[in-house]
Design an enzyme around this catalytic site. Structure first.
Site, short mmCIF file in Angstrom:
data_model
loop_
_atom_site.label_atom_id
_atom_site.label_comp_id
_atom_site.label_asym_id
_atom_site.label_seq_id
_atom_site.Cartn_x
_atom_site.Cartn_y
_atom_site.Cartn_z
N LEU A 43 0.71 -1.33 -0.06
CA LEU A 43 0.05 0.17 0.09
C LEU A 43 0.95 1.20 0.21
O LEU A 43 0.82 2.06 -0.67
CB LEU A 43 -1.06 -0.18 1.14
N ARG A 330 -6.40 -5.32 20.76
CA ARG A 330 -5.87 -6.71 20.44
C ARG A 330 -4.78 -7.14 21.48
O ARG A 330 -4.83 -8.38 21.76
CB ARG A 330 -4.99 -6.54 19.21
N GLU A 425 4.24 -0.01 7.70
CA GLU A 425 4.53 -0.89 8.89
C GLU A 425 6.47 -0.81 9.08
O GLU A 425 6.79 -1.05 10.11
CB GLU A 425 4.49 -2.37 8.74
#
Lengths: 637, 256, 259
Positions: A43, A330, A425
């Protein structure tokens, strides 16, 4: 070394706009004189390369895949956040910002996170215009779903294939530029070194996977968008080829590595079934919207889930976190699952699993609705386990999923090496100590499409002189370095295949630097890794030559880097003597076993400087000074 | 369980290939097919032999990298799965399994079971996009799209670009791929402006690459890991015909 | 930029021509079958019909030329497409496997070639009558309508005579069987290629294709079968001298058939 975050002045909400207004522009006719290297085509990489191309720069884009469309962004299932407030549930940029920085347990940089929330809105507009088939309501407008860590519905999705659709959108934009000739695409070329000229990043060395040819590529700036490093753990939800080599080799050339220990363990993955296992499969967090997580109340209860009556089930997330329930963030959900399994209440053949039960949702909404929402995820589950989640609950267990850490960057996404930019990331910037669901896609696209195209101008407009050619001695040295590593690997002729070392390293990392960490465990882990690394260089066996398609050789180079990175992760985890987000130090927990943060001593970014493979790295701190946000204790109860 | 593998080995595109017989021992039926190959490769590497090269990445059926023809079936047994989603429980103890690369002229073998699918990228580069500059898009809700249209576009968009359609087609035709990719954008309002040029350019690029022609047998759709419907080929044929008619007869009018 | 000039040279263009010529030929074989089914009526009917066609003169030749062109195009495109398809898949699979492709679709090349051979024989047999010049001796005088009194070739008798030979009949049945088989794939395929098939119509087209192929075969096969079974007979045949042909007829059957 003093780390300059280069945050713009002014109130949080105005920083990005002010910055954009002040960024130096590159004259359109000058743009074509600049060459930019983009490594990675996910991306962030595709978005950046496509936009640079549109703007008129000369772009070279590299991927080790056979096609830019294979990047692992493709595997994100659930969705992408954006503060559109299309649901009229009170969402706003401010709220998305706050959820994200709180979700990251206040270890991210304020201004970066705010900018992320701000540009999130444009991402949806752009992707819809690119033809991404987002889910829609009957009125034809965009649909949303809710996601962990948020109390509004702001997640846009395309069935369970949101990452795929967004990546294909970015890939189509990139493809258009390739077709127009503004981007020179290099598939099957793996970056193996970064080249510095006078302290600036001016090129890379690549190896062609088909021919083994090592080539120098010079440019005015280098953009790394090569993803995360979770494959250090061997078993993870990452694609098998995802690796840390690009960022690690840049790190070895001087780029600081920030917060390496921040690794997200995703709560909803299919449990491990055997030694042969090569990868763990994620079940999208969106399942937690309608699924209820539970384990038996009794230790060692081996009855089939259907035979366990309601009052003997422990819906532990709903019990502990009544307001967020199954949608708790999470890190919290993962740790809660680990706790109940440690108590001996885990389910499945290995005892390492919890139930994710849809029977209530099926009763309430009907099987068709559930099928429409999650059909493909249920299919995946069925393929892998041979079980139907319509009939009996899924078994899930946490698995390594994302790395919040990465190369250190400033507000312009430039690392401490001038001219080296890091996106998505691969950088550390936006998620702090824990990433919320549906935020990775947001960050990748934000960095690639909407941040770097502007901020790179600041650097380029200042480096006027013509970029060095690939004949510069620095390139020759770097090529030599790459060849040396390759030769060393090929000439070791040891006893074990490279995957043996990867598996061993993964076990050490999971046991010592996994969901819960201790001082002793980490110290032990470092020792074990050092020993394993030594063994690796004596005992690895790589067949074949460099001048051929050699997957074992490719993997060996990556594992060699993991051996060093794994140690740094443990060291960082050891140094960070607090619990925050996904980094849980058992020494620091509240009475009810929640992470206990220490803002007094650890409200900083730990940026590590490489000093040599067998030397102790040096840590530099970037203090996190929150001006407008209060560092509160996370409370999802 | 144990199986015998008959694997295609080929050092590179220029050398002749051949089948090699390998034994895979002590397998767990819950292993994936690729994990079984990992085990075989580990043994080969331990003996300093070249492992069987095969493409793979996400191992969850979405990236489209894996590309094995197992017993003559692209992506092996099972409906709607990629090679990485094939499990050993689909085979019997003692089976002989033939593994070949995807075979098509435009997909030359790189090594063993790895093929070069750049031809697909070229097709997308020719027209598989909507021309929109970053930052110039209107609000995402400015154009409502009927849910049915969006869903149908999503059906087409599910393509993972693996090339199984080409591999399964008796004629190595890429029409399912091109149809899915062109139809997705041609159905959506965003794609209307470039509807005609898109299909014309994509088909022309497909032809140049040397793919075969569709004979409407729909093997492609049966082998597709995302079960993309052959109906999209019908749509592509229609779009292509009308695009040609419009190019021929309506061009001049627009200039006035 | 590809333009419409390249349409006929593109893969889809060639397929379009296949489909379009296929459609024309399907319409033709339907018309041809309907014409032939008149054999079940009084000889007057089919002879009137045949005369009507023959009296069209140049128009008939135009139609014949058009059909010939259609057949030529259909075959030419088929050859081009097959060559390209072979080139695209130079190497097959060791364990060749078929999921969905029907047997009919996989044998289009062969059914097509045999049907072509049949068409050539058929034209020589009935249209040009080079194989059987004795058919010229079968004459018939039209009884009704504008052409009453005109002497024409007795088509009814020719067909009956032709199909009374079991070998010829069997070959015809075999050939129309193959043609029906060819259409089993070709008929539905045509809709797809011409862009006339979608999700909604796909199922209907598939069912229609099967029904059409079966019906086409049955109706066609009914003609030689009826002749061989003696259900259809012709008085006129007996008037010819060539007794070798007539001998095969069981003598006692004929009076019942003619009224």
């Amino acid at each position: 070394m003093k780390l300059q975050a280069n945050e713009p002045e002014g109130p949080l909400a105005e920083k990005w706009q002010r910055h954009q207004a002040n960024i130096k522009l590159v004259n359109p006719s000058n743009k074509r004189k600049y060459e930019i290297i983009v490594v990675g085509s996910g991306l962030a990489g595709s978005g950046a390369a496509a936009t640079f191309g549109e703007m008129g720069y000369n772009v070279k884009c590299f991927t080790y895949h056979d096609s830019p469309r294979r990047a692992h962004s493709i595997a994100a299932q659930g969705g992408i956040n954006a503060a559109k407030n299309y649901q009229n549930d009170g969402d706003s940029i401010q709220r998305l910002y706050h959820d994200t920085i709180k979700g990251g347990d206040f270890r991210a940089r304020e201004a970066n996170v705010y900018r992320l929330a701000e540009v999130s809105v444009k991402i949806i507009d752009h992707c819809a215009a690119l033809g991404v088939p987002f889910a829609r309501e009957y009125g034809g407008l965009l649909a949303n779903r809710s996601f962990g860590g948020a109390q509004v519905s702001r997640t846009f999705y395309a069935r369970g294939q949101t990452g795929q659709q967004l990546l294909l959108g970015a890939y189509s934009a990139l493809s258009r530029q390739i077709g127009l000739g503004t981007v020179d695409m290099h598939p099957h070329e793996e970056m193996l070194d970064l080249v510095l000229v006078d302290g600036h990043a001016k090129g890379i060395i690549t190896r062609n996977k088909e021919t083994g040819k090592v080539t120098s590529h010079a440019a005015d700036a280098v953009v790394l968008a090569t993803g995360g490093y979770g494959n250090v753990y061997n078993l993870s939800t990452y694609a098998r080829n995802s690796n840390a080599t690009a960022i690690w080799r840049a790190h070895k050339k001087g780029a600081l590595f920030a917060n390496p220990c921040f690794t997200q363990i995703h709560p909803t993955c299919i449990p491990v079934s055997g030694d042969y296992q090569s990868k763990l499969t994620l079940m999208s967090e969106s399942l937690r919207n309608d699924g209820r997580i539970w384990v038996p109340k009794k230790v060692g209860d081996k009855r089939a889930p259907q035979d366990i009556p309601e009052d003997e089930r422990d819906y532990y997330l709903e019990r502990k976190y009544p307001s967020f329930g199954n949608l708790a963030p999470r890190d919290i959900s993962s740790r809660a699952a680990k706790q109940v399994c440690d108590e001996g209440r885990g389910v499945g053949p290995t005892g390492l699993g919890v139930y994710l039960d849809f029977s209530d949702a099926i009763k309430r909404l009907g099987e068709d609705t559930i099928r429409e929402r999650y059909g493909n995820l249920f299919d995946i589950y069925h393929e892998i386990t041979g079980e139907s989640a319509y009939q009996s609950p899924m078994r899930i267990f946490p698995a390594v999923h994302y790395t919040m850490g990465g190369l250190w960057v400033d507000y312009n996404l430039m690392s401490n090496i001038p001219g080296l930019f890091v996106l998505g990331e691969a950088n550390f910037s936006d998620h702090g100590a824990n990433r919320l669901g549906a935020s990775a896609l947001m960050q990748g696209l934000a960095d690639g499409f909407f941040v770097i195209p502007y901020t790179i101008g600041n650097y380029l407009s200042e480096c006027r002189e013509k970029h060095p050619t690939d004949g510069h001695p620095a390139f020759k040295d770097a090529e030599e370095n790459v060849r040396n590593i390759t030769n060393k690997l090929l000439n070791t002729h040891g006893r074990h295949p490279v995957s043996y070392f990867h598996r061993e390293l993964g076990k050490i990392m999971w046991d010592h630097c996994g969901m819960a960490r201790t001082k002793e465990g980490l110290e032990e882990g470092i020792g074990k890794i050092q020993k394993l690394r030594e063994q690796f260089w004596q005992d690895v066996n790589i067949p074949g030559d460099n001048e051929e398609y050699n997957q074992a050789l490719e993997k060996a180079g990556r594992v060699a880097d993991y051996m060093e990175l794994g140690e740094l992760m443990c060291r960082d985890a050891l140094e960070r003597d607090e619990s925050c987000g996904c980094h849980f130090r058992e020494e620091h927990q509240t009475e009810d076993a929640e992470a206990l943060r220490n803002d007094q001593d650890f409200a900083y970014v730990a940026a590590w400087e490489f000093k040599g493979a067998d030397e102790t790295p040096v840590m530099h701190k970037e203090e996190l000074n929150y001006k407008e946000t209060k560092m509160a204790t996370r409370n999802y109860k | 369980m144990n199986v015998t593998l008959k694997v295609w080995r080929q050092k590179n595109a220029n050398e002749e290939g051949h089948f090699e017989t390998l034994e895979a021992r002590n397998l767990n039926p819950n292993m994936s097919f690729l994990e079984m190959l990992d085990v075989v490769n580990n043994e080969l590497e331990a003996e300093s032999k070249m492992p069987v090269a095969f493409d793979h990445d996400c191992r969850e059926g979405i990236c489209g990298t894996c590309s094995l023809t197992i017993n003559g079936q692209p992506h092996g047994p099972g409906e709607g799965v990629a090679s990485c989603q094939v499990y050993m429980r689909s085979f019997k103890d003692g089976d002989t399994i033939t593994i070949e690369p995807f075979r098509a002229k435009p997909f030359p073998v790189i090594r063993d079971l790895v093929v070069d699918r750049t031809a697909f990228d070229k097709i997308i580069q020719a027209g598989g996009f909507v021309t929109v500059r970053t930052g110039s898009a209107p609000d995402a809700n400015a154009i409502p799209i009927p849910k049915e249209t969006a869903d149908l576009a999503m059906d087409a968009a599910a393509c993972i670009g693996c090339g199984a359609c080409v591999a399964a087609c008796k004629n190595a035709s890429a029409m399912l791929f091109v149809a899915a990719k062109s139809s997705q954008l041609n159905m959506l309002p965003q794609g209307q402006a470039e509807k005609d040029t898109r299909v014309l350019k994509m088909v022309a690029t497909m032809d140049e690459a040397g793919f075969g022609n569709c004979t409407n047998q729909y093997e492609c759709s049966a082998a597709c890991p995302k079960l993309i419907s052959e109906d999209f080929i019908g749509k592509m044929n229609r779009d292509y015909l009308f695009a040609n008619l419009r190019q021929k007869f309506l061009r001049r009018k627009k200039k006035i | 930029m590809p333009t419409s000039k390249s349409f006929f040279f593109s893969s889809l263009g060639k397929k379009f021509i296949m489909g379009l010529t296929g459609l024309i030929l399907v319409l033709f074989v339907i018309g041809h079958l309907v014409g032939n089914l008149q054999i079940f009526a009084d000889p007057e009917v089919i002879n009137q019909y045949a005369h009507l066609l023959h009296s069209m003169g140049p128009l008939l030749w135009l139609v014949r030329a058009f059909l010939l062109l259609t057949v030529v195009l259909h075959i030419w495109m088929a050859v081009l497409l097959v060559i390209e398809n072979r080139r695209a898949r130079p190497q097959g699979y060791e364990g060749e496997h078929t999921h969905r492709a029907s047997y009919a679709s996989r044998t289009m090349k062969f059914s097509g070639i045999i049907v072509l051979a049949f068409i050539i024989f058929h034209l020589a047999h009935f249209t040009l009558r080079v194989t059987h010049p004795e058919y010229e001796n079968l004459r018939y005088t039209l009884q009704e309508g504008a052409y009453a009194g005109t002497e024409v070739l007795d088509v009814h008798a020719m067909m009956v005579m032709g199909f009374q030979k079991p070998l010829i009949s069997l070959f015809y049945i075999f050939a129309v069987g193959l043609l029906a088989f060819h259409l089993r794939h070709g008929f539905g395929s045509m809709f797809q290629t011409l862009g006339l098939r979608n999700k909604h119509w796909g199922g209907v087209i598939e069912k229609t294709t099967i029904t059409f192929a079966v019906a086409y075969f049955l109706f066609n096969a009914a003609i030689p079968l009826s002749v061989m079974a003696g259900v259809v007979d012709n008085e006129n045949i007996k008037s010819i001298d060539d007794s070798a042909e007539v001998m095969t007829l069981p003598e006692d059957d004929s009076p019942e058939q003619t009224d």
